[in-house]
Design an enzyme around this catalytic site. Structure first.
Site, PDB file in Angstrom:
ATOM      1  N   HIS A  39       0.833  -1.209   0.000  1.00 45.21           N
ATOM      2  CA  HIS A  39       0.000   0.000   0.000  1.00 45.21           C
ATOM      3  C   HIS A  39       0.862   1.252   0.000  1.00 45.21           C
ATOM      4  CE1 HIS A  39       0.115   1.295   4.336  1.00 45.21           C
ATOM      5  NE2 HIS A  39       0.271   0.007   4.592  1.00 45.21           N
ATOM      6  N   ASP A  87       6.108   2.440   7.123  1.00 41.82           N
ATOM      7  CA  ASP A  87       4.812   1.776   6.901  1.00 41.82           C
ATOM      8  C   ASP A  87       4.027   2.612   5.886  1.00 41.82           C
ATOM      9  OD1 ASP A  87       2.377   0.468   7.001  1.00 41.82           O
ATOM     10  OD2 ASP A  87       1.948   1.011   9.083  1.00 41.82           O
ATOM     11  N   GLU A 147      -5.296   1.665   2.272  1.00 40.64           N
ATOM     12  CA  GLU A 147      -5.164   0.512   3.176  1.00 40.64           C
ATOM     13  C   GLU A 147      -5.394   0.918   4.619  1.00 40.64           C
ATOM     14  OE1 GLU A 147      -2.890  -2.356   5.817  1.00 40.64           O
ATOM     15  OE2 GLU A 147      -2.757  -0.180   5.577  1.00 40.64           O
ATOM     16  N   GLU A 148      -4.881   2.085   4.994  1.00 35.53           N
ATOM     17  CA  GLU A 148      -4.939   2.518   6.393  1.00 35.53           C
ATOM     18  C   GLU A 148      -6.354   2.864   6.859  1.00 35.53           C
ATOM     19  OE1 GLU A 148      -2.599   2.204   8.411  1.00 35.53           O
ATOM     20  OE2 GLU A 148      -0.668   2.441   7.407  1.00 35.53           O
ATOM     21  N   ASP A 167       3.952  -5.850   3.525  1.00 33.81           N
ATOM     22  CA  ASP A 167       3.667  -4.825   4.534  1.00 33.81           C
ATOM     23  C   ASP A 167       4.655  -4.988   5.680  1.00 33.81           C
ATOM     24  OD1 ASP A 167       2.409  -2.724   5.857  1.00 33.81           O
ATOM     25  OD2 ASP A 167       0.400  -3.513   5.484  1.00 33.81           O
ATOM     26  N   HIS A 217       3.941   3.499  13.191  1.00 35.41           N
ATOM     27  CA  HIS A 217       2.993   4.622  13.237  1.00 35.41           C
ATOM     28  C   HIS A 217       3.512   5.779  14.093  1.00 35.41           C
ATOM     29  CE1 HIS A 217      -0.997   2.849  11.545  1.00 35.41           C
ATOM     30  NE2 HIS A 217       0.072   2.399  10.887  1.00 35.41           N
TER      31      HIS A 217
END
Length: 345
Positions: free
Chosen positions: A63, A176, A206-207, A229, A313
Protein backbone atom coordinates in the site's frame (compact mmCIF):
# COMPACT_ATOMS: atom_id res chain seq x y z
CA UNK A 1 22.23 -2.49 -2.35
CA UNK A 2 19.35 -0.26 -1.33
CA UNK A 3 19.03 2.85 -3.49
CA UNK A 4 18.79 5.34 -0.61
CA UNK A 5 17.78 8.27 -2.81
CA UNK A 6 14.92 6.37 -4.44
CA UNK A 7 13.84 4.98 -1.07
CA UNK A 8 13.84 8.46 0.42
CA UNK A 9 11.89 9.88 -2.52
CA UNK A 10 9.26 7.17 -2.14
CA UNK A 11 9.01 7.69 1.63
CA UNK A 12 8.71 11.47 1.43
CA UNK A 13 6.26 11.69 -1.48
CA UNK A 14 2.84 12.96 -0.27
CA UNK A 15 -0.02 10.49 -0.03
CA UNK A 16 -2.40 10.47 2.95
CA UNK A 17 -5.13 7.83 2.50
CA UNK A 18 -7.47 8.98 -0.25
CA UNK A 19 -4.97 11.61 -1.43
CA UNK A 20 -2.32 9.39 -3.01
CA UNK A 21 -2.65 11.51 -6.16
CA UNK A 22 -0.84 14.35 -4.38
CA UNK A 23 2.55 12.79 -5.11
CA UNK A 24 3.28 9.13 -4.52
CA UNK A 25 1.16 7.81 -7.38
CA UNK A 26 3.30 9.58 -9.98
CA UNK A 27 6.53 8.43 -8.30
CA UNK A 28 5.40 4.80 -8.46
CA UNK A 29 4.16 5.08 -12.03
CA UNK A 30 7.43 6.61 -13.24
CA UNK A 31 9.53 4.03 -11.37
CA UNK A 32 7.68 1.08 -12.94
CA UNK A 33 6.57 2.17 -16.42
CA UNK A 34 9.76 1.07 -18.22
CA UNK A 35 9.98 -2.31 -16.49
CA UNK A 36 6.53 -3.87 -17.10
CA UNK A 37 4.37 -4.83 -20.06
CA UNK A 38 1.49 -2.55 -19.10
CA UNK A 39 0.66 -0.11 -16.33
CA UNK A 40 -2.46 1.84 -15.47
CA UNK A 41 -4.32 3.63 -12.69
CA UNK A 42 -7.78 2.34 -11.79
CA UNK A 43 -10.79 4.43 -10.73
CA UNK A 44 -9.90 4.22 -7.03
CA UNK A 45 -6.30 5.31 -7.68
CA UNK A 46 -4.38 2.02 -7.44
CA UNK A 47 -1.32 1.78 -9.69
CA UNK A 48 -1.42 -1.64 -11.36
CA UNK A 49 1.67 -2.85 -13.23
CA UNK A 50 1.53 -6.11 -15.19
CA UNK A 51 4.37 -8.43 -16.18
CA UNK A 52 2.75 -10.96 -18.49
CA UNK A 53 3.25 -14.70 -18.15
CA UNK A 54 1.49 -17.99 -18.87
CA UNK A 55 1.77 -19.39 -15.34
CA UNK A 56 -0.31 -18.77 -12.23
CA UNK A 57 -1.82 -15.31 -11.89
CA UNK A 58 -0.38 -13.58 -8.81
CA UNK A 59 -1.06 -10.18 -7.27
CA UNK A 60 1.63 -8.51 -5.16
CA UNK A 61 0.26 -5.58 -3.16
CA UNK A 62 2.10 -2.92 -1.17
CA UNK A 63 0.00 0.00 0.00
CA UNK A 64 1.17 3.50 -0.87
CA UNK A 65 -1.06 5.53 1.45
CA UNK A 66 0.00 7.17 4.71
CA UNK A 67 -1.73 7.86 7.98
CA UNK A 68 -2.21 11.58 8.60
CA UNK A 69 -4.55 14.30 9.82
CA UNK A 70 -7.39 16.39 8.42
CA UNK A 71 -8.44 19.86 9.49
CA UNK A 72 -11.94 19.84 10.96
CA UNK A 73 -12.00 23.32 12.54
CA UNK A 74 -10.08 26.60 12.40
CA UNK A 75 -10.63 28.69 15.53
CA UNK A 76 -10.75 32.47 15.70
CA UNK A 77 -7.10 32.67 16.85
CA UNK A 78 -6.00 30.85 13.69
CA UNK A 79 -5.17 27.49 15.28
CA UNK A 80 -6.05 24.33 13.37
CA UNK A 81 -7.95 21.53 15.08
CA UNK A 82 -7.45 18.17 13.40
CA UNK A 83 -8.79 14.63 13.33
CA UNK A 84 -6.87 11.46 12.40
CA UNK A 85 -6.84 9.78 9.00
CA UNK A 86 -5.96 6.21 9.94
CA UNK A 87 -4.28 5.05 13.12
CA UNK A 88 -2.52 8.14 14.44
CA UNK A 89 -1.62 8.18 18.15
CA UNK A 90 -2.09 11.81 19.27
CA UNK A 91 0.72 11.42 21.80
CA UNK A 92 3.21 11.16 18.93
CA UNK A 93 2.21 14.58 17.58
CA UNK A 94 3.19 16.75 20.54
CA UNK A 95 5.99 19.22 19.66
CA UNK A 96 6.19 17.81 16.12
CA UNK A 97 5.93 19.35 12.64
CA UNK A 98 3.13 18.60 10.19
CA UNK A 99 3.29 19.13 6.44
CA UNK A 100 -0.05 20.29 5.01
CA UNK A 101 -1.22 20.32 1.42
CA UNK A 102 -3.32 23.43 0.93
CA UNK A 103 -4.94 24.90 -2.15
CA UNK A 104 -1.98 27.32 -2.20
CA UNK A 105 0.71 24.67 -1.93
CA UNK A 106 2.64 22.99 0.88
CA UNK A 107 2.55 24.61 4.31
CA UNK A 108 4.01 23.53 7.63
CA UNK A 109 2.54 23.70 11.08
CA UNK A 110 3.72 22.76 14.55
CA UNK A 111 1.79 21.03 17.29
CA UNK A 112 2.22 23.26 20.30
CA UNK A 113 3.44 22.06 23.66
CA UNK A 114 2.90 24.03 26.85
CA UNK A 115 6.30 24.51 28.55
CA UNK A 116 6.67 22.62 31.85
CA UNK A 117 7.15 25.96 33.64
CA UNK A 118 3.54 26.88 32.80
CA UNK A 119 1.94 23.53 33.56
CA UNK A 120 0.14 22.63 36.75
CA UNK A 121 1.58 19.54 38.46
CA UNK A 122 -1.53 17.50 37.68
CA UNK A 123 -1.36 18.46 33.99
CA UNK A 124 2.14 17.01 33.62
CA UNK A 125 0.68 13.53 34.11
CA UNK A 126 -1.91 13.86 31.34
CA UNK A 127 -1.33 12.51 27.83
CA UNK A 128 -2.30 14.48 24.76
CA UNK A 129 -5.54 13.56 23.02
CA UNK A 130 -7.45 14.85 20.01
CA UNK A 131 -9.27 17.39 22.16
CA UNK A 132 -5.99 19.02 23.21
CA UNK A 133 -4.02 18.78 19.95
CA UNK A 134 -3.90 22.12 18.11
CA UNK A 135 -1.66 23.09 15.21
CA UNK A 136 0.04 26.48 14.99
CA UNK A 137 0.59 27.52 11.36
CA UNK A 138 1.79 31.03 12.16
CA UNK A 139 -1.59 32.70 11.71
CA UNK A 140 -3.10 35.15 14.21
CA UNK A 141 -6.70 34.71 13.08
CA UNK A 142 -9.04 32.36 11.24
CA UNK A 143 -9.05 34.78 8.32
CA UNK A 144 -5.26 34.76 8.10
CA UNK A 145 -5.16 30.95 8.18
CA UNK A 146 -7.72 30.83 5.38
CA UNK A 147 -5.73 33.38 3.39
CA UNK A 148 -2.77 30.99 3.68
CA UNK A 149 -4.90 28.29 2.01
CA UNK A 150 -6.17 26.29 4.96
CA UNK A 151 -9.71 24.98 4.86
CA UNK A 152 -11.82 22.41 6.67
CA UNK A 153 -10.75 19.22 4.91
CA UNK A 154 -7.11 20.19 4.32
CA UNK A 155 -4.94 17.11 4.89
CA UNK A 156 -1.51 16.84 6.47
CA UNK A 157 1.11 14.25 7.34
CA UNK A 158 4.22 13.92 9.49
CA UNK A 159 6.92 16.23 8.16
CA UNK A 160 9.88 14.56 6.38
CA UNK A 161 12.60 13.50 8.83
CA UNK A 162 14.72 10.81 7.16
CA UNK A 163 17.95 9.98 9.01
CA UNK A 164 20.56 7.23 8.65
CA UNK A 165 21.50 6.05 12.14
CA UNK A 166 24.49 3.99 11.06
CA UNK A 167 25.61 1.86 8.12
CA UNK A 168 22.58 -0.41 8.30
CA UNK A 169 19.80 1.40 10.15
CA UNK A 170 17.46 4.18 9.03
CA UNK A 171 14.75 6.06 10.93
CA UNK A 172 11.96 8.05 9.32
CA UNK A 173 8.22 8.54 9.29
CA UNK A 174 6.30 6.28 6.94
CA UNK A 175 8.36 3.15 6.61
CA UNK A 176 4.81 1.78 6.90
CA UNK A 177 4.39 0.97 4.11
CA UNK A 178 6.72 2.91 1.85
CA UNK A 179 9.66 0.61 2.63
CA UNK A 180 7.69 -2.36 1.26
CA UNK A 181 6.47 -0.25 -1.65
CA UNK A 182 10.13 0.41 -2.48
CA UNK A 183 10.91 -3.32 -2.16
CA UNK A 184 8.02 -4.20 -4.47
CA UNK A 185 9.18 -1.69 -7.08
CA UNK A 186 12.74 -3.02 -6.99
CA UNK A 187 11.39 -6.57 -7.23
CA UNK A 188 9.33 -5.67 -10.30
CA UNK A 189 12.42 -4.16 -11.92
CA UNK A 190 14.56 -7.22 -11.13
CA UNK A 191 12.25 -10.11 -12.09
CA UNK A 192 13.29 -11.54 -15.46
CA UNK A 193 12.70 -15.21 -16.29
CA UNK A 194 9.27 -16.04 -14.95
CA UNK A 195 6.26 -18.16 -15.89
CA UNK A 196 3.91 -16.41 -13.48
CA UNK A 197 1.47 -13.76 -14.70
CA UNK A 198 2.40 -11.02 -12.24
CA UNK A 199 0.43 -7.96 -11.17
CA UNK A 200 2.26 -5.47 -8.95
CA UNK A 201 -0.27 -3.25 -7.16
CA UNK A 202 0.52 -0.06 -5.28
CA UNK A 203 -2.73 0.01 -3.37
CA UNK A 204 -4.61 2.97 -1.95
CA UNK A 205 -6.52 3.53 1.29
CA UNK A 206 -5.16 0.51 3.18
CA UNK A 207 -4.94 2.52 6.39
CA UNK A 208 -8.66 3.30 6.31
CA UNK A 209 -10.05 -0.12 5.41
CA UNK A 210 -8.03 -2.09 2.80
CA UNK A 211 -10.10 -0.43 0.08
CA UNK A 212 -7.63 -0.38 -2.78
CA UNK A 213 -6.76 -4.03 -2.47
CA UNK A 214 -10.46 -4.93 -2.45
CA UNK A 215 -11.17 -3.43 -5.87
CA UNK A 216 -7.81 -4.41 -7.40
CA UNK A 217 -8.14 -8.06 -6.41
CA UNK A 218 -11.68 -8.15 -7.78
CA UNK A 219 -10.48 -6.80 -11.12
CA UNK A 220 -7.36 -8.98 -11.36
CA UNK A 221 -8.95 -12.12 -9.85
CA UNK A 222 -5.59 -13.64 -8.83
CA UNK A 223 -5.01 -17.24 -7.85
CA UNK A 224 -2.32 -16.14 -5.38
CA UNK A 225 -2.16 -12.88 -3.45
CA UNK A 226 0.88 -11.62 -1.54
CA UNK A 227 0.68 -8.57 0.71
CA UNK A 228 3.97 -6.79 1.30
CA UNK A 229 3.67 -4.83 4.53
CA UNK A 230 5.76 -3.99 7.55
CA UNK A 231 5.57 -5.90 10.81
CA UNK A 232 6.71 -5.35 14.38
CA UNK A 233 10.36 -5.90 15.27
CA UNK A 234 11.62 -6.53 18.78
CA UNK A 235 11.84 -3.24 20.63
CA UNK A 236 11.88 -1.74 24.07
CA UNK A 237 8.67 -2.47 25.93
CA UNK A 238 7.47 -5.45 23.89
CA UNK A 239 7.67 -7.68 26.99
CA UNK A 240 9.22 -10.51 25.00
CA UNK A 241 6.12 -11.17 22.88
CA UNK A 242 7.60 -9.97 19.58
CA UNK A 243 9.88 -12.43 17.78
CA UNK A 244 11.12 -10.82 14.51
CA UNK A 245 14.25 -8.74 14.90
CA UNK A 246 15.93 -6.02 12.87
CA UNK A 247 18.63 -7.47 10.66
CA UNK A 248 17.14 -10.96 10.88
CA UNK A 249 15.76 -10.98 7.35
CA UNK A 250 12.29 -10.88 5.81
CA UNK A 251 9.30 -12.16 7.77
CA UNK A 252 6.48 -14.45 6.67
CA UNK A 253 3.36 -15.21 8.68
CA UNK A 254 1.71 -18.49 9.52
CA UNK A 255 -1.96 -18.64 10.45
CA UNK A 256 -5.50 -18.71 9.01
CA UNK A 257 -4.86 -15.73 6.69
CA UNK A 258 -2.00 -17.70 5.08
CA UNK A 259 -2.34 -20.48 2.51
CA UNK A 260 -0.18 -23.40 3.74
CA UNK A 261 0.80 -24.50 0.21
CA UNK A 262 2.07 -21.02 -0.69
CA UNK A 263 3.84 -20.77 2.66
CA UNK A 264 5.55 -24.14 2.17
CA UNK A 265 6.66 -23.11 -1.32
CA UNK A 266 8.14 -19.91 0.16
CA UNK A 267 10.22 -22.03 2.55
CA UNK A 268 11.48 -24.15 -0.37
CA UNK A 269 12.56 -21.07 -2.31
CA UNK A 270 14.24 -19.52 0.73
CA UNK A 271 16.17 -22.73 1.40
CA UNK A 272 17.24 -23.05 -2.24
CA UNK A 273 18.75 -19.57 -2.27
CA UNK A 274 20.07 -19.50 1.29
CA UNK A 275 17.71 -16.77 2.50
CA UNK A 276 16.61 -16.92 6.11
CA UNK A 277 12.90 -16.26 6.66
CA UNK A 278 11.76 -15.10 10.06
CA UNK A 279 8.41 -16.54 11.15
CA UNK A 280 5.52 -14.62 12.70
CA UNK A 281 2.52 -16.33 14.28
CA UNK A 282 -0.72 -14.65 13.17
CA UNK A 283 -3.69 -16.45 14.72
CA UNK A 284 -6.03 -13.63 13.69
CA UNK A 285 -6.42 -11.60 10.47
CA UNK A 286 -3.06 -10.02 9.69
CA UNK A 287 -4.33 -6.46 9.30
CA UNK A 288 -2.83 -6.27 5.80
CA UNK A 289 -4.14 -6.28 2.24
CA UNK A 290 -3.99 -10.09 2.46
CA UNK A 291 -7.13 -9.97 4.62
CA UNK A 292 -9.30 -8.68 1.81
CA UNK A 293 -7.51 -10.52 -1.01
CA UNK A 294 -8.10 -13.86 0.70
CA UNK A 295 -11.90 -13.56 0.49
CA UNK A 296 -12.06 -12.12 -3.03
CA UNK A 297 -14.58 -13.86 -5.28
CA UNK A 298 -14.23 -17.64 -4.71
CA UNK A 299 -11.12 -17.21 -2.57
CA UNK A 300 -7.44 -16.47 -3.09
CA UNK A 301 -4.39 -18.30 -1.74
CA UNK A 302 -2.72 -15.53 0.28
CA UNK A 303 0.51 -14.89 2.15
CA UNK A 304 2.22 -11.93 3.81
CA UNK A 305 5.84 -10.94 3.20
CA UNK A 306 7.04 -8.36 5.72
CA UNK A 307 9.98 -6.14 6.58
CA UNK A 308 10.34 -5.73 10.36
CA UNK A 309 10.40 -2.20 11.79
CA UNK A 310 10.42 -0.59 15.22
CA UNK A 311 8.10 2.16 16.51
CA UNK A 312 5.33 1.67 13.94
CA UNK A 313 2.99 4.62 13.24
CA UNK A 314 5.41 7.15 14.67
CA UNK A 315 7.84 9.71 13.25
CA UNK A 316 10.82 7.50 14.13
CA UNK A 317 10.01 4.17 12.50
CA UNK A 318 13.28 2.26 12.23
CA UNK A 319 14.41 -0.41 9.76
CA UNK A 320 17.53 -2.31 8.75
CA UNK A 321 18.77 -1.95 5.16
CA UNK A 322 19.89 -5.60 5.13
CA UNK A 323 16.29 -6.69 5.67
CA UNK A 324 15.19 -4.60 2.70
CA UNK A 325 17.85 -6.15 0.44
CA UNK A 326 16.98 -9.68 1.52
CA UNK A 327 13.26 -9.07 1.04
CA UNK A 328 13.83 -7.91 -2.54
CA UNK A 329 16.05 -10.91 -3.26
CA UNK A 330 13.54 -13.34 -1.81
CA UNK A 331 10.53 -11.79 -3.59
CA UNK A 332 12.37 -11.93 -6.91
CA UNK A 333 13.34 -15.58 -6.46
CA UNK A 334 9.83 -16.50 -5.33
CA UNK A 335 8.29 -14.99 -8.47
CA UNK A 336 10.87 -16.49 -10.82
CA UNK A 337 10.43 -19.96 -9.31
CA UNK A 338 6.63 -19.88 -9.17
CA UNK A 339 4.85 -22.55 -11.21
CA UNK A 340 1.34 -23.96 -11.32
CA UNK A 341 0.54 -25.70 -8.05
CA UNK A 342 -2.36 -27.22 -6.15
CA UNK A 343 -3.48 -24.39 -3.84
CA UNK A 344 -6.18 -26.30 -1.96
CA UNK A 345 -5.19 -26.32 1.76
Amino acid sequence: MVDIELLRRIIEAPGVSGYEFLGIRDVVFDALKDHVDEIYVDKLGNVIAHKKGNGPRIMIAAHMDKIGVMVNHIDKEGYLHVVPVGGVDPRTLVAQRIRFFTEKGERFGVVGHIPPHLQKPEDRKKAADWDTIVVDVGADSKEEAEEMGFRVGTVGEFAPAFVQLNENRIATPYLDDRVCLYAMIETARAVENHEADIYFVASVQEEVGLRGARVASYAIDPEIGIAMDVTFAKQVGDKGKIVPKLGGGPVMDVGPNINPKVRAFADEVAKKYGIELQVEASPRPTGTDANIMQINREGVATAVLSIPIRYMHSQVETADLRDIDKTIEFARRFLEELREMDLTP
